[in-house]
Design a protein around this motif. Structure first.
Motif, PDB file in Angstrom:
ATOM      1  N   CYS A  94      86.658 -57.899  -9.490  1.00  0.00           N
ATOM      2  CA  CYS A  94      85.379 -58.604  -9.625  1.00  0.00           C
ATOM      3  C   CYS A  94      84.987 -59.285  -8.320  1.00  0.00           C
ATOM      4  N   LEU A  95      85.975 -59.875  -7.654  1.00  0.00           N
ATOM      5  CA  LEU A  95      85.696 -60.594  -6.414  1.00  0.00           C
ATOM      6  C   LEU A  95      85.195 -59.663  -5.311  1.00  0.00           C
ATOM      7  N   GLU A  96      85.462 -58.368  -5.437  1.00  0.00           N
ATOM      8  CA  GLU A  96      84.906 -57.398  -4.486  1.00  0.00           C
ATOM      9  C   GLU A  96      83.380 -57.406  -4.536  1.00  0.00           C
ATOM     10  N   HIS A  97      82.831 -57.889  -5.650  1.00  0.00           N
ATOM     11  CA  HIS A  97      81.379 -57.852  -5.859  1.00  0.00           C
ATOM     12  C   HIS A  97      80.754 -59.246  -5.895  1.00  0.00           C
ATOM     13  N   GLY A  98      81.528 -60.273  -5.487  1.00  0.00           N
ATOM     14  CA  GLY A  98      80.951 -61.593  -5.308  1.00  0.00           C
ATOM     15  C   GLY A  98      81.273 -62.569  -6.427  1.00  0.00           C
ATOM     16  N   ASP A  99      80.993 -63.837  -6.147  1.00  0.00           N
ATOM     17  CA  ASP A  99      81.311 -64.918  -7.083  1.00  0.00           C
ATOM     18  C   ASP A  99      80.489 -64.844  -8.364  1.00  0.00           C
ATOM     19  N   ALA A 100      79.191 -64.525  -8.254  1.00  0.00           N
ATOM     20  CA  ALA A 100      78.342 -64.470  -9.448  1.00  0.00           C
ATOM     21  C   ALA A 100      78.818 -63.382 -10.398  1.00  0.00           C
ATOM     22  N   THR A 131      81.860 -62.267 -10.622  1.00  0.00           N
ATOM     23  CA  THR A 131      83.143 -62.709 -11.187  1.00  0.00           C
ATOM     24  C   THR A 131      82.930 -63.710 -12.313  1.00  0.00           C
ATOM     25  N   GLN A 132      82.039 -64.663 -12.109  1.00  0.00           N
ATOM     26  CA  GLN A 132      81.751 -65.637 -13.157  1.00  0.00           C
ATOM     27  C   GLN A 132      81.162 -64.966 -14.390  1.00  0.00           C
ATOM     28  N   ASP A 133      80.344 -63.946 -14.177  1.00  0.00           N
ATOM     29  CA  ASP A 133      79.780 -63.223 -15.322  1.00  0.00           C
ATOM     30  C   ASP A 133      80.875 -62.518 -16.119  1.00  0.00           C
ATOM     31  N   PHE A 134      81.903 -62.009 -15.432  1.00  0.00           N
ATOM     32  CA  PHE A 134      83.013 -61.405 -16.180  1.00  0.00           C
ATOM     33  C   PHE A 134      83.642 -62.435 -17.113  1.00  0.00           C
ATOM     34  N   LEU A 135      83.880 -63.634 -16.586  1.00  0.00           N
ATOM     35  CA  LEU A 135      84.527 -64.672 -17.390  1.00  0.00           C
ATOM     36  C   LEU A 135      83.646 -65.113 -18.554  1.00  0.00           C
ATOM     37  N   VAL A 136      82.366 -65.288 -18.293  1.00  0.00           N
ATOM     38  CA  VAL A 136      81.438 -65.781 -19.321  1.00  0.00           C
ATOM     39  C   VAL A 136      81.134 -64.708 -20.365  1.00  0.00           C
ATOM     40  N   LEU A 137      81.062 -63.455 -19.943  1.00  0.00           N
ATOM     41  CA  LEU A 137      80.636 -62.372 -20.831  1.00  0.00           C
ATOM     42  C   LEU A 137      81.811 -61.646 -21.470  1.00  0.00           C
ATOM     43  N   THR A 138      82.952 -62.311 -21.550  1.00  0.00           N
ATOM     44  CA  THR A 138      84.125 -61.747 -22.225  1.00  0.00           C
ATOM     45  C   THR A 138      84.524 -62.669 -23.365  1.00  0.00           C
ATOM     46  N   ARG A 139      84.737 -62.116 -24.546  1.00  0.00           N
ATOM     47  CA  ARG A 139      85.128 -62.879 -25.727  1.00  0.00           C
ATOM     48  C   ARG A 139      86.643 -62.780 -25.946  1.00  0.00           C
ATOM     49  N   GLY A 140      87.234 -63.875 -26.434  1.00  0.00           N
ATOM     50  CA  GLY A 140      88.639 -63.832 -26.823  1.00  0.00           C
ATOM     51  C   GLY A 140      89.578 -64.607 -25.928  1.00  0.00           C
ATOM     52  N   TRP A 141      89.039 -65.532 -25.112  1.00  0.00           N
ATOM     53  CA  TRP A 141      89.891 -66.275 -24.193  1.00  0.00           C
ATOM     54  C   TRP A 141      90.860 -67.217 -24.902  1.00  0.00           C
ATOM     55  N   THR A 142      90.625 -67.508 -26.169  1.00  0.00           N
ATOM     56  CA  THR A 142      91.556 -68.390 -26.885  1.00  0.00           C
ATOM     57  C   THR A 142      92.791 -67.637 -27.387  1.00  0.00           C
ATOM     58  N   SER A 143      92.838 -66.329 -27.162  1.00  0.00           N
ATOM     59  CA  SER A 143      93.994 -65.526 -27.581  1.00  0.00           C
ATOM     60  C   SER A 143      95.225 -65.858 -26.744  1.00  0.00           C
ATOM     61  N   PRO A 144      96.408 -65.527 -27.236  1.00  0.00           N
ATOM     62  CA  PRO A 144      97.627 -65.771 -26.458  1.00  0.00           C
ATOM     63  C   PRO A 144      97.561 -65.091 -25.093  1.00  0.00           C
ATOM     64  N   LEU A 145      97.991 -65.823 -24.065  1.00  0.00           N
ATOM     65  CA  LEU A 145      97.992 -65.301 -22.700  1.00  0.00           C
ATOM     66  C   LEU A 145      99.375 -65.498 -22.110  1.00  0.00           C
ATOM     67  N   LEU A 146      99.895 -64.467 -21.458  1.00  0.00           N
ATOM     68  CA  LEU A 146     101.254 -64.483 -20.919  1.00  0.00           C
ATOM     69  C   LEU A 146     101.219 -64.355 -19.402  1.00  0.00           C
TER      70      LEU A 146
END
Length: 202
Positions: free
Chosen positions: A138-144, A146-161
């Motif tokens: 994502c960072l290859e294509h800039g900060d905006a 990258t932030q859109d990836f984080l905002v437009l993805t559901r399920g961040w409350t799932s277990p993370l390892l």
């Protein structure tokens, strides 16, 4: 080559990352875009690696971001094998908006999607070794972007390892600098800064 002979895959996970794409097959130019009519979720796609992946499902009025990648059609079997568990379907140019002013090329557009979302669990958590590859892409294509990836993805409350010491992702990139990735992940994930700070080298 006519437009009918040009084919493009919409990558919205690890295919965003140029090095990761190269591990599967030959690809060409890339255009960062938003895909409308689909929503990206964390989902259990295969239990073989003991980790979850991102997947998109049809969702009117929703969108996710990704990259449109030109792929020679004779390379498609390699990408179909990589994306086992997903269905490959055509998408329309009208479903895409660009991050740049350049018009999108004419051709046939494809996306790998699923019909159902299976929420990640302790046996198949979100794995940092996979997430690091996506975010560095994502960072290859800039900060905006990258932030859109984080905002437009559901399920961040799932277990993370944090599996950086024993990566579960087969296309892991252990040389990635993780400091910036940790800063990006801290607001959205369930891991503390201390847990995130464990790197591939330590």
């Amino acid at each position: 080559m006519s437009s009918l002979d040009r084919h493009f895959i919409l990558g919205y996970g690890s295919l965003i990352n140029g090095e990761s794409r190269a591990k599967t097959g030959e690809t060409g130019n890339v255009w960062p875009v938003k895909l409308h009519g689909f929503e990206r979720h964390w989902s259990v796609m295969s239990v073989d690696y003991g980790m979850s992946s991102v997947a998109v499902v049809h969702a009117p009025e929703k969108a996710c971001n990704g990259v449109l990648v030109e792929v020679p059609f004779d390379q498609f079997p390699l990408f179909d094998e990589r994306e086992q568990g997903y269905q490959r379907a055509k998408i329309d140019a009208e479903q895409l908006t660009t991050y740049q002013d350049d018009p999108l090329p004419a051709g046939t557009y494809w996306v790998y999607h699923t019909h159902d979302v299976v929420e990640p669990h302790q046996e198949c958590p979100i794995a940092l070794s996979y997430l690091d590859v996506i975010l560095s892409g994502c960072l290859e294509h800039g900060d905006a972007f990258t932030q859109d990836f984080l905002v437009l993805t559901r399920g961040w409350t799932s277990p993370l390892l944090n599996d950086r010491q024993a990566p579960r992702y087969p296309r892991v990139q252990p040389d990635l600098p993780t400091e910036r990735l940790n800063i990006l992940l801290a607001p959205v994930t369930t891991l503390s800064i201390k847990e995130l700070s464990v790197t591939y080298e330590s």
